[in-house]
Design a protein around this motif. Structure first.
Motif: not given
Length: 587
Positions: A12-16, A471-478, A496-503, A561-567
Motif C-alpha cells: 500500500k501507499t501511505w499518504t499524508v 490516508l495518514v493523519d499524522a506522523e509521530i515518533d513512537a 466512525g464513517q466520515g470521521n475515522p479514528e486518526p491513522t 520499523i515504521m508502523m501504521l495504525g491506530k493508537l
C-alpha cells in the motif's frame, strides 16, 4: 498530499495530507490536535470549536427544510387528534429497527393506538409488500408511516391508498425517477429536496419527522391528557436509538449525524432503555462507544433479522419488562453466535470464488453460491471488500432466483450501479446507497449482471484498478505514543464513517518481540521506542500476511520499523495504557 511510503509491506501507499494557508490558521500551528483537524479540512477556529463540541442545539435544523415534512406532520397530527390507529412499517436491519422503535415509542407515549410491522428477510424481503398492507388494513389502521423504507414501493403505496389508508413515507434510500404516490414523501435524497441532509440514516429522518410532529401538535388545540403527555415526553431520550441506527448503517458522522451520535452515546450511557441496558450487560459493554454500538450491540440486534424475523430485536427495544428483556437479549446473543458460524462456513467458499475474480483482473467482485444463507450476504460482501479493496457483491442462488447484497469502496457509488441495472432490466429488484446495496435477479441473468457490474465499476474508476492508498493523519515518533496522546485524540470523538479514528505512522520503533494470539489469526508484540519506553501492539488478521511473517521471524528482532495504525486505550487488570493497533509496516 505527500507520500510517506510508496509501497508498504502490504503493498500500500501511505499518504499524508498537507495543508498551507494563512499564518493564523490552525494548519500552521504545531498543536497535534489542530494538525489532525487540518488534515481533515477543518482549518479555522470556528469550525474546529463546533466540530469538537457537537451539540444538537448547534446542528439541529428547522425540520421544515425537508421537502414534504410540514405536509407529513399535519397528516400525522390529524390522525392522532381523530383517535385513529396508526401503523409503522420498518425494515429488518438496525437502522430500520431503531427507526421503528423511536416512532412507536413516541406515539405510544402520546397515547396513540399504534401497531408496527417489520418484514422478514427471507419470506417478505426488503420494503413494503401487499400482503402486509392487507393485514394493516384489516387491523383498522387509517395511516401508514414507513421508516427506512417505502421510497421504492410504488405499487404497494398505490395499493394502500386504494384500501383507504393514508401513507406517509420517511426514507433515506436513493429514489427512482418516479416517487411513490403517497400523501407525503420525506426523503433528503429527493431531487427537489434542498435540505443538504442526504447523509442521514433512516432513523435520523424519522427523528426529524417527530421533531416536526411535536411542533405541529404544540400549535394544535389539544385535550388536557394529550397536552400533558406531549409536555412530559422528551424526544432527546430517544437519541440512544438514533445514534445506534446511524452508527450501524455506517452513515458519515458529520454535521447533524455527529451531534446525534455524540449526544446519543451519552443517553445510552444513562441506560434508560431497559432492552439496551440488558443487551449491553450480555455483550459485556461497560462504556458506550461507536465501537461498542457497531461491533457488539448492532450485530446482536441484526442477528434476528438475518436468521429469521427482526421482531425479537424490536421487542427488546420496546419492552419495559425485565424478565422479557433478559430472555430476548439472551436469544439475540445466541442468534448472533449462530450467525457467525454460518457466516464463517460460507466465507471459506466466497474467498475461493473471489480470488478467481481477482486473478482474472476484475475491478469488481461478484460471487454466488447455491442456497447460501441470505442473511449474511452483506457481511461477507463487506469482508471481501476490505480484503481485496474492490466493490463486492455476494449472492445466494435458490429456486431460479439470485438475491444478494453489495458493499463498495470510496469512489464507487454502488447504489447508482444497482439503480442503473434495475432501469436496464438486468435485475428485477434493487436499491441502496453509495456504500451498500441489495438486489434480486433471475438466475439465467447472472452473467449479464456480473458483466454489467464490472463495466459500471470500470466506468466510475475511469478504467483504472482501485489504488490501495492509506490516508495518514499524522506522523509521530513512537516515543510520543502514550496515554497523554490518546486522551488528546479523544476530543475528536465520536469516530466512525466520515470521521475515522486518526491513522498514525510511528517512527523509531525497534521490534522487541511478536507472538501469535487468539485462534491463530492475530498477533501481539512490543517495540522499544527512541526514549527507551516500550509500546505494546496488536495486529488483527495479520498472521499469514507479509507483515505477520516478518514480525514473527526471530531473525527480525531488533529491526527498526515504521508502523501504521491506530493508537488506543487498553485496560487490563485495572491498568490503563496506550496500545497500538497495527495495520501495516514498512522498513
Amino acid at each position: 498530499m505527500r507520500n510517506i511510503v510508496d509501497k508498504s509491506m502490504l503493498g500500500k501507499t501511505w499518504t499524508v495530507a498537507t495543508y498551507t494557508g494563512e499564518e493564523d490558521s490552525l494548519c500552521q500551528t504545531d498543536n497535534f490536535l489542530e494538525r489532525i483537524l487540518a488534515s481533515r479540512g477543518i482549518s479555522d477556529k470556528a469550525m474546529a470549536e463546533k466540530f469538537l463540541n457537537p451539540s444538537i442545539k448547534d446542528y439541529m435544523p428547522d425540520p421544515s427544510v425537508l421537502t414534504d415534512l410540514d405536509k407529513a406532520v399535519s397528516i400525522i397530527a390529524d390522525a392522532i387528534l381523530a383517535g385513529q390507529k396508526i401503523a409503522v412499517y420498518g425494515d429488518y436491519d438496525v437502522d430500520g429497527i431503531t427507526a421503528t422503535a423511536v416512532f412507536v415509542k413516541y406515539l405510544k407515549a402520546l397515547g396513540v393506538d399504534v401497531i408496527w410491522h417489520l418484514p422478514t428477510r427471507e419470506g417478505e424481503g426488503y420494503g413494503l409488500n401487499v400482503s402486509a398492507i392487507d393485514e394493516i388494513a384489516a387491523s383498522g389502521a387509517k395511516l401508514l408511516i414507513t421508516v427506512d423504507c417505502g421510497i421504492s414501493g410504488i405499487k404497494e403505496v398505490e395499493h394502500a391508498r386504494a384500501l383507504g389508508i393514508k401513507v406517509v413515507v420517511t426514507d433515506h434510500h436513493s429514489p427512482d425517477n418516479i416517487l411513490p404516490d403517497a400523501d407525503a414523501v420525506i426523503n433528503p435524497k429527493r431531487a427537489d429536496d434542498t435540505s443538504e441532509l442526504n447523509y442521514m440514516a433512516g432513523v435520523g429522518v424519522a427523528f426529524l419527522t417527530l421533531v416536526g410532529l411535536r411542533r405541529e401538535l404544540k400549535n394544535r388545540d389539544l385535550n388536557p391528557d394529550l397536552q400533558e403527555r406531549l409536555e412530559n415526553t422528551n424526544l432527546m431520550n430517544f437519541l440512544d436509538l438514533v445514534a445506534l441506527g446511524t452508527i450501524c448503517d455506517t452513515m458519515p458522522l458529520i454535521g447533524l449525524n455527529r451531534a446525534f451520535v455524540a449526544t446519543g452515546l451519552k443517553v445510552l450511557g444513562l441506560r434508560n432503555n431497559l432492552g439496551l441496558r440488558v443487551l449491553m450487560q450480555v455483550a459485556g459493554i461497560k462504556k458506550p462507544s461507536v465501537y461498542a454500538a457497531g461491533f457488539a450491540l448492532g450485530p446482536r440486534l441484526n442477528a434476528a433479522g438475518r436468521l429469521d424475523s427482526a421482531a425479537p430485536a424490536l421487542d427488546l427495544l420496546l419492552t419495559d419488562n425485565p424478565l422479557i428483556a433478559n430472555d430476548l437479549a439472551q436469544r439475540l446473543h445466541t442468534m448472533n453466535q449462530e450467525r457467525i458460524d454460518i457466516q464463517n462456513a460460507i466465507m471459506i467458499n466466497a474467498v475461493d470464488l473471489a480470488q478467481k475474480c481477482c486473478d482474472s483482473g476484475h475491478c469488481s467482485l461478484f460471487v454466488c453460491g447455491d442456497n447460501w444463507h441470505g442473511g449474511v450476504m452483506g457481511i461477507i460482501a463487506g469482508r471481501l471488500k476490505d480484503k481485496y479493496n474492490l466493490p463486492s457483491c455476494v449472492a445466494t442462488r435458490s429456486d431460479g432466483v439470485i438475491n444478494g447484497s453489495g458493499r463498495s469502496i470510496p469512489g464507487v457509488d454502488l447504489g447508482k450501479i444497482i439503480h442503473d441495472a434495475l432501469a436496464a432490466g438486468v435485475i428485477t429488484e434493487g436499491g441502496g446507497h453509495a456504500a451498500a446495496a441489495g438486489f434480486s435477479l433471475p438466475a439465467e441473468k447472472e452473467k449479464d449482471f456480473c458483466a454489467f457490474l464490472e463495466q459500471a465499476v470500470k466506468a466510475q474508476l475511469n478504467g483504472e484498478m482501485p489504488h490501495q492508498e492509506v490516508l495518514v493523519d499524522a506522523e509521530i515518533d513512537a516515543g510520543s505514543a502514550d496515554m497523554k496522546l490518546v486522551n488528546k485524540m479523544s476530543a475528536l470523538e465520536p469516530f466512525g464513517q466520515g470521521n475515522p479514528e486518526p491513522t498514525l505512522v510511528l517512527y523509531g520503533g525497534v521490534l522487541k518481540y511478536a507472538s501469535v494470539m487468539g485462534k491463530g489469526n492475530h498477533l501481539r508484540g512490543v517495540v522499544t521506542t527512541s526514549n527507551g519506553n516500550q509500546l505494546s501492539f496488536v495486529g488483527f488478521n495479520l498472521v499469514g500476511t507479509p507483515v505477520g511473517d516478518f514480525l514473527l521471524d526471530d531473525a527480525n528482532v531488533n529491526t527498526k520499523i515504521m508502523m501504521l495504525g491506530k493508537l488506543k486505550e487498553n485496560e487490563y487488570n485495572g491498568r490503563v495504557s496506550a496500545q497500538f493497533f497495527l495495520e501495516d509496516i514498512a522498513i
